[in-house]
Write a protein that holds these residues in place. Structure first.
Motif, PDB file in Angstrom:
ATOM      1  N   ASP A  90       0.835  -1.196   0.000  1.00 24.93           N
ATOM      2  CA  ASP A  90       0.000   0.000   0.000  1.00 24.93           C
ATOM      3  C   ASP A  90       0.878   1.256   0.000  1.00 24.93           C
ATOM      4  OD1 ASP A  90      -2.823   1.219   0.618  1.00 24.93           O
ATOM      5  OD2 ASP A  90      -1.423   2.177   2.017  1.00 24.93           O
ATOM      6  N   PRO A  91       0.683   2.174  -0.952  1.00 24.94           N
ATOM      7  CA  PRO A  91       1.564   3.350  -1.041  1.00 24.94           C
ATOM      8  C   PRO A  91       1.539   4.228   0.207  1.00 24.94           C
ATOM      9  CG  PRO A  91       0.283   3.087  -3.062  1.00 24.94           C
ATOM     10  CD  PRO A  91      -0.279   2.118  -2.060  1.00 24.94           C
ATOM     11  N   GLY A  92       0.374   4.397   0.821  1.00 21.08           N
ATOM     12  CA  GLY A  92       0.285   5.235   2.012  1.00 21.08           C
ATOM     13  C   GLY A  92       1.036   4.659   3.194  1.00 21.08           C
ATOM     14  N   GLU A  93       0.884   3.355   3.420  1.00 15.04           N
ATOM     15  CA  GLU A  93       1.586   2.719   4.534  1.00 15.04           C
ATOM     16  C   GLU A  93       3.084   2.655   4.264  1.00 15.04           C
ATOM     17  OE1 GLU A  93      -0.171   1.867   7.448  1.00 15.04           O
ATOM     18  OE2 GLU A  93      -1.586   3.022   6.232  1.00 15.04           O
ATOM     19  N   LEU A  94       3.433   2.407   3.013  1.00 16.19           N
ATOM     20  CA  LEU A  94       4.846   2.367   2.641  1.00 16.19           C
ATOM     21  C   LEU A  94       5.497   3.724   2.891  1.00 16.19           C
ATOM     22  CD1 LEU A  94       6.889   0.375   1.471  1.00 16.19           C
ATOM     23  CD2 LEU A  94       6.249   1.173  -0.824  1.00 16.19           C
ATOM     24  N   ALA A  95       4.768   4.804   2.593  1.00 18.46           N
ATOM     25  CA  ALA A  95       5.297   6.147   2.839  1.00 18.46           C
ATOM     26  C   ALA A  95       5.522   6.381   4.332  1.00 18.46           C
ATOM     27  CB  ALA A  95       4.348   7.196   2.273  1.00 18.46           C
ATOM     28  N   GLN A  96       4.603   5.875   5.170  1.00 18.51           N
ATOM     29  CA  GLN A  96       4.755   6.023   6.618  1.00 18.51           C
ATOM     30  C   GLN A  96       5.987   5.266   7.117  1.00 18.51           C
ATOM     31  OE1 GLN A  96       2.690   7.772   8.954  1.00 18.51           O
ATOM     32  NE2 GLN A  96       1.931   8.713   7.076  1.00 18.51           N
ATOM     33  N   LEU A  97       6.156   4.056   6.630  1.00 17.64           N
ATOM     34  CA  LEU A  97       7.313   3.261   7.036  1.00 17.64           C
ATOM     35  C   LEU A  97       8.614   3.913   6.568  1.00 17.64           C
ATOM     36  CD1 LEU A  97       6.009  -0.353   6.265  1.00 17.64           C
ATOM     37  CD2 LEU A  97       6.270   0.692   8.517  1.00 17.64           C
ATOM     38  N   ARG A  98       8.615   4.397   5.350  1.00 10.68           N
ATOM     39  CA  ARG A  98       9.831   5.048   4.823  1.00 10.68           C
ATOM     40  C   ARG A  98      10.168   6.314   5.618  1.00 10.68           C
ATOM     41  NH1 ARG A  98       8.474   3.800  -1.477  1.00 10.68           N
ATOM     42  NH2 ARG A  98       9.988   2.100  -1.755  1.00 10.68           N
ATOM     43  N   GLN A  99       9.138   7.057   5.986  1.00 13.29           N
ATOM     44  CA  GLN A  99       9.384   8.263   6.776  1.00 13.29           C
ATOM     45  C   GLN A  99      10.022   7.920   8.106  1.00 13.29           C
ATOM     46  OE1 GLN A  99       5.972  10.476   8.593  1.00 13.29           O
ATOM     47  NE2 GLN A  99       6.782  12.204   7.438  1.00 13.29           N
ATOM     48  N   LEU A 100       9.504   6.882   8.761  1.00 11.48           N
ATOM     49  CA  LEU A 100      10.043   6.506  10.053  1.00 11.48           C
ATOM     50  C   LEU A 100      11.474   5.985   9.924  1.00 11.48           C
ATOM     51  CD1 LEU A 100       8.304   5.117  13.044  1.00 11.48           C
ATOM     52  CD2 LEU A 100      10.296   3.859  12.266  1.00 11.48           C
ATOM     53  N   VAL A 101      11.737   5.166   8.909  1.00 14.38           N
ATOM     54  CA  VAL A 101      13.098   4.675   8.699  1.00 14.38           C
ATOM     55  C   VAL A 101      14.032   5.846   8.390  1.00 14.38           C
ATOM     56  CG1 VAL A 101      14.562   3.281   7.179  1.00 14.38           C
ATOM     57  CG2 VAL A 101      12.402   2.351   8.021  1.00 14.38           C
ATOM     58  N   GLY A 102      13.543   6.834   7.654  1.00 14.14           N
ATOM     59  CA  GLY A 102      14.352   8.014   7.373  1.00 14.14           C
ATOM     60  C   GLY A 102      14.709   8.778   8.635  1.00 14.14           C
ATOM     61  N   TRP A 103      13.735   8.976   9.520  1.00 15.95           N
ATOM     62  CA  TRP A 103      14.018   9.642  10.803  1.00 15.95           C
ATOM     63  C   TRP A 103      15.057   8.853  11.598  1.00 15.95           C
ATOM     64  CZ3 TRP A 103       8.128  10.186  12.126  1.00 15.95           C
ATOM     65  CH2 TRP A 103       7.596  11.288  11.443  1.00 15.95           C
ATOM     66  N   ALA A 104      14.843   7.548  11.658  1.00 17.32           N
ATOM     67  CA  ALA A 104      15.768   6.708  12.428  1.00 17.32           C
ATOM     68  C   ALA A 104      17.179   6.778  11.854  1.00 17.32           C
ATOM     69  CB  ALA A 104      15.275   5.263  12.449  1.00 17.32           C
ATOM     70  N   THR A 105      17.290   6.803  10.532  1.00 14.52           N
ATOM     71  CA  THR A 105      18.604   6.883   9.899  1.00 14.52           C
ATOM     72  C   THR A 105      19.295   8.189  10.263  1.00 14.52           C
ATOM     73  OG1 THR A 105      17.829   5.499   8.067  1.00 14.52           O
ATOM     74  CG2 THR A 105      19.820   6.783   7.700  1.00 14.52           C
ATOM     75  N   GLU A 106      18.536   9.290  10.273  1.00 14.99           N
ATOM     76  CA  GLU A 106      19.096  10.577  10.683  1.00 14.99           C
ATOM     77  C   GLU A 106      19.628  10.528  12.110  1.00 14.99           C
ATOM     78  OE1 GLU A 106      15.934  13.330  10.231  1.00 14.99           O
ATOM     79  OE2 GLU A 106      15.896  13.220   8.038  1.00 14.99           O
ATOM     80  N   LEU A 107      18.968   9.728  12.944  1.00 13.51           N
ATOM     81  CA  LEU A 107      19.357   9.623  14.349  1.00 13.51           C
ATOM     82  C   LEU A 107      20.314   8.467  14.607  1.00 13.51           C
ATOM     83  CD1 LEU A 107      15.793  10.226  15.856  1.00 13.51           C
ATOM     84  CD2 LEU A 107      17.728  11.799  15.979  1.00 13.51           C
ATOM     85  N   ASP A 108      20.759   7.791  13.539  1.00 16.75           N
ATOM     86  CA  ASP A 108      21.640   6.628  13.664  1.00 16.75           C
ATOM     87  C   ASP A 108      21.020   5.532  14.507  1.00 16.75           C
ATOM     88  OD1 ASP A 108      23.514   7.827  12.078  1.00 16.75           O
ATOM     89  OD2 ASP A 108      24.744   8.553  13.724  1.00 16.75           O
ATOM     90  N   MET A 109      19.760   5.235  14.227  1.00 16.17           N
ATOM     91  CA  MET A 109      19.053   4.159  14.907  1.00 16.17           C
ATOM     92  C   MET A 109      18.661   3.086  13.905  1.00 16.17           C
ATOM     93  SD  MET A 109      16.531   6.309  17.477  1.00 16.17           S
ATOM     94  CE  MET A 109      16.345   5.037  18.737  1.00 16.17           C
ATOM     95  N   CYS A 110      18.648   1.870  14.362  1.00 18.97           N
ATOM     96  CA  CYS A 110      18.166   0.740  13.578  1.00 18.97           C
ATOM     97  C   CYS A 110      16.649   0.622  13.753  1.00 18.97           C
ATOM     98  CB  CYS A 110      18.847  -0.538  14.066  1.00 18.97           C
ATOM     99  SG  CYS A 110      18.215  -2.077  13.356  1.00 18.97           S
TER     100      CYS A 110
END
Length: 336
Positions: A90-110
């Motif tokens: 689902d594009p909407g859910e995928l966007a939510q997951l990508r956003q969260l992974v992006g935030w985590a990457t900025e914070l150096d979190m897995c």
């Protein structure tokens, strides 16, 4: 001028927080929390985002990063990320997951992507006529295509696969891990033991086999998997009560699974554990954390739980108007 200063401060803060990268592959041990919300309201599927379920905010991640955590386990529902089996995500859910992974990457979190489905899809067991086993591999192959960077994401195959038997789950997990590795996945994969993944019953036979027996022959060609266990401290091990069993009893449980892992040269990950706020429960939390200090056995842990919609849930460590939950005082001792 003020905007410029704020930008400089934000950059400096991120640099400080990022000293010593703590991604999915490089951290000596993964230590963090479940951020719940995307798995809520399982009786209303797929449901409406922000009404029936929600995702954590960047501030949620930043709070736990500032506390010293380096991993987020994100529970989410299969029915939301893939509305029909074998269909595109689902594009909407995928966007939510990508956003969260992006935030985590900025914070150096897995980020551990945790398919929180208990071995079923829309209430039908995996392996049934309605949900063939191939559908499970399909959703993970699609998730791998979207989140294949092993530095930023790990795969939690299935939360507590209680809807199917232990042998069925182990066969399904084995086939899915092999499919992911054939597709080129280098991500860390967490494979839950059967039923409710309880450490307290890891050596107990169900459906004619124990998890200890089943995992002896489990193969990961990528040599990057861990056995995910859960361990709650209330008397029925459900994670729903505020009372706790004795610290001695918990210590015996954790010593037993650690000894097995050392003998079998397996790695363990405690994906869920949580306690109430009493002195007895905080002592139990201390025992659980102390038992996972051996890093060649314990890949890490994620406390259950936090997230903006928990309300008065006694195990939650979501800060309340900036005030830490009592459990955080104990957790911080193991985040330094």
């Amino acid at each position: 001028m003020m905007r410029h200063l704020r930008h400089i401060f934000s950059v400096l803060w991120l640099l400080c927080m990022s000293s010593g990268y703590a991604g999915c592959l490089d951290a000596p041990q993964l230590r963090g929390v479940n951020l719940s919300g995307a798995e809520f309201n399982s009786k209303n599927l797929p449901g409406l985002r922000h009404k029936n379920y929600t995702y954590p905010s960047r501030n949620d991640l930043a709070y736990f990063k500032a506390a010293g955590m380096n991993v987020i386990r994100l529970p989410f529902r299969w029915e939301r990320v893939q509305r029909q089996t074998f269909a595109p995500l689902d594009p909407g859910e995928l966007a939510q997951l990508r956003q969260l992974v992006g935030w985590a990457t900025e914070l150096d979190m897995c980020v551990i992507l945790d398919l929180h489905n208990y071995g079923a899809y829309f209430g039908r067991p995996i392996g049934s006529a309605e949900v063939p086993a191939a559908a499970f591999a399909d959703v993970w192959l699609r998730l791998h295509q979207a989140f294949g960077n092993p530095d930023t994401t790990a795969f939690g195959l299935m939360n507590e696969p209680s809807a199917i038997t232990v042998p069925q789950w182990m066969t399904l997990a084995q086939h899915t891990v092999l499919a992911l590795r054939r597709a080129g996945s280098k991500n860390l994969i967490l494979v839950g033991s059967g039923r409710w993944s309880g450490a307290h019953e890891f050596a107990k036979p169900f459906d004619g086999v124990t998890a200890t027996e089943a995992f002896r022959s489990f193969i990961d060609p990528g040599h990057n998997f861990a056995i995910e266990l859960h361990q709650y401290t209330d008397p029925n091990y459900a994670g729903t009560g505020s009372q706790c069993i004795s610290a001695e009893r918990l210590e015996a449980i954790m010593t037993g699974v650690s000894a097995w892992a050392k003998q079998e040269k397996k790695r363990l990950f405690l994906g869920e554990f949580g306690v109430g706020r009493s002195g007895e429960c905080l002592a139990a939390l201390q025992v659980l954390l102390a038992s996972m200090q051996v890093q060649d056995i314990w890949l890490g842990w994620t406390y259950w739980s936090a997230g903006p919609w928990w309300g008065n849930y006694p195990l939650s460590i979501q800060p309340n108007h900036g005030i830490d939950a009592p459990q955080m005082e104990v957790l911080r001792r193991y985040l330094e």
